[in-house]
Design an enzyme around this catalytic site. Structure first.
Site, short mmCIF file in Angstrom:
data_model
loop_
_atom_site.label_atom_id
_atom_site.label_comp_id
_atom_site.label_asym_id
_atom_site.label_seq_id
_atom_site.Cartn_x
_atom_site.Cartn_y
_atom_site.Cartn_z
N HIS A 68 38.83 -16.34 7.52
CA HIS A 68 39.42 -17.17 8.44
C HIS A 68 39.90 -18.26 7.80
O HIS A 68 39.55 -19.09 7.45
CB HIS A 68 38.54 -18.02 9.64
N GLU A 82 29.82 -12.87 7.94
CA GLU A 82 28.84 -13.72 7.03
C GLU A 82 27.76 -13.30 6.78
O GLU A 82 27.16 -13.02 7.36
CB GLU A 82 29.78 -15.29 7.13
#
Length: 212
Positions: free
Chosen positions: A9, A82
């Protein structure tokens, strides 16, 4: 053969402040939005058959910047979010050092601190992701928008399998760093490149790397 593009990201507000996120939610910073847009433009000419994104908003916003150049919608996939860092989330390295003085910098993702995601759980996630993609996308190209910690571990899993945690991770994955991997039908893999960020250099931007 499956072709995978792994994209971290764009810079988040937490990245810009040196805050470790894990599963904690933070939006993209203004720089992160620009990085995501440039990553999308760079990938516009790549034939992509599917786009999957972590369900965390910083990844979803980045995935949307990529999907707009393709006749696709980014599908949320919790399995590529994550690594969960429990009590470490939302803290700077300095704050973690005070609260957890024995925490080693290079073991942040595998600290074993109560409340963090275990090595076993991370391994099962990696195994599931690779198996699912290998089964469903032979002769296809898939983009996965994920996170620096998980991408670096997934690469280690590809190299070392269940033993990834016994090795030191050599990978640095910057914001919107792009990694290309292919997986043959027999399961053999090739890393074509890692952490490519030349899409940022055209606009004089930087990939603000946060090491995990």
């Amino acid at each position: 053969m499956v072709t995978l593009y792994l994209i971290r990201h764009g810079q988040s507000e937490a990245n810009s402040k040196g805050i470790i996120q894990g599963h904690a939610e933070f939006p993209l910073s203004e720089l992160g939005k620009k990085q995501a847009s440039l990553a999308g433009k760079w990938m516009a000419d790549i034939q992509i058959d599917a786009i999957y994104t972590s369900d965390l908003q910083r990844a979803k916003a980045t995935a949307e910047s990529i999907a707009q150049f393709h006749p696709l919608k980014a599908s949320e996939w919790k399995m590529i979010r994550e690594v969960g860092l429990g009590p470490l989330e939302g803290k700077t390295r300095k704050e973690m050092g005070v609260e957890f003085p024995d925490l080693q910098r290079d073991a942040l993702l595998t600290s074993g601190i109560e409340g963090t995601e275990t090595v076993e759980a991370i391994t099962e996630r990696c195994k599931y992701v690779i198996n699912q993609l290998s089964s469903a996308y032979q002769e296809k190209t898939v983009a996965l928008v994920s996170h620096g910690g998980f991408i670096s571990i997934l690469l280690m899993y590809i190299i070392a399998g269940d033993h990834w945690a016994t090795l030191k991770r050599p990978f640095v994955i910057g914001n919107t760093g792009i990694t290309k991997v292919t997986i043959d039908e027999d399961g053999s893999t090739k890393l074509h490149y890692t952490n490519r960020t030349n899409h940022l250099e055209y606009d004089g931007l930087q990939s603000s790397t946060v090491l995990y």
